[in-house]
Scaffold this motif. Structure first.
Motif, PDB file in Angstrom:
ATOM      1  N   ASN A 140       0.940  -1.482  -0.449  1.00 32.50           N
ATOM      2  CA  ASN A 140      -0.276   0.243  -0.026  1.00 32.50           C
ATOM      3  C   ASN A 140       0.899   0.854  -0.105  1.00 32.50           C
ATOM      4  OD1 ASN A 140      -2.690  -1.481   0.575  1.00 32.50           O
ATOM      5  ND2 ASN A 140      -2.291  -1.839   2.543  1.00 32.50           N
ATOM      6  N   LEU A 141       2.300   1.053   0.295  1.00 36.22           N
ATOM      7  CA  LEU A 141       3.236   2.593   0.486  1.00 36.22           C
ATOM      8  C   LEU A 141       3.098   3.170  -1.384  1.00 36.22           C
ATOM      9  CD1 LEU A 141       4.661   3.556   2.480  1.00 36.22           C
ATOM     10  CD2 LEU A 141       6.541   2.576   1.981  1.00 36.22           C
ATOM     11  N   LYS A 142       2.942   4.371  -1.648  1.00 30.52           N
ATOM     12  CA  LYS A 142       3.547   4.995  -1.852  1.00 30.52           C
ATOM     13  C   LYS A 142       4.832   5.864  -2.481  1.00 30.52           C
ATOM     14  CE  LYS A 142      -1.571   5.007  -3.457  1.00 30.52           C
ATOM     15  NZ  LYS A 142      -0.908   2.737  -4.242  1.00 30.52           N
TER      16      LYS A 142
END
Length: 144
Positions: A140-142
């Motif tokens: 989920n990390l951008k």
């Protein structure tokens, strides 16, 4: 406090060591890793459409077709056309295929169990929880 870089290094080394045991265990079965994965999916999930298996074992459509042809030629699987959709084929284990993958998977599972024998039940549970937490967060990390 441990840095992200150090955790990644340790995690990577552990993954490589486990992968070595995993691949060595499968190599001892006389079939390839991808063929093992396909047969194992059929053993545990039952007959599946060829494209569904490809998604589960991370094989492209072309690679999946080649693997299915190879396994069919060895008499380990059979293709059965879906009567409601003539374009769809389900893969089924043959008796020979079921016997081969059952024996191979049982041996493989015992080999993998030896890796985690060093952990208590609580440690196993905690490790799974932490790996899932980090993995989900990483997905989920951008990054900027």
């Amino acid at each position: 406090m441990e840095t992200g870089a150090h955790i990644r290094l340790v995690l990577g080394r552990a993954a490589k060591a486990i992968e070595r045991i995993d691949r060595g265990s499968i190599a001892g079965t006389g079939i390839t890793v991808s063929d093992f994965s396909i047969l194992e999916a059929l053993l545990h999930k039952g007959p599946l459409p060829i494209n569904t298996i490809g998604e589960k074992v991370l094989l492209t459509s072309g690679s999946m077709t080649a693997a299915a042809n190879r396994l069919e030629e060895k008499g380990l699987i059979k293709r059965i056309q879906d009567p409601s959709d003539g374009r769809c084929f389900y893969l089924h284990l043959t008796k020979t295929g079921r016997r081969l993958i059952k024996e191979a998977f049982d041996k493989h599972a015992r080999n993998l169990e030896k890796i985690v024998d060093v952990l208590t039940a609580e440690e196993r549970s905690e490790l799974l929880t932490l790996l899932k937490k980090v993995g989900k967060h990483a997905q989920n990390l951008k990054l900027k």
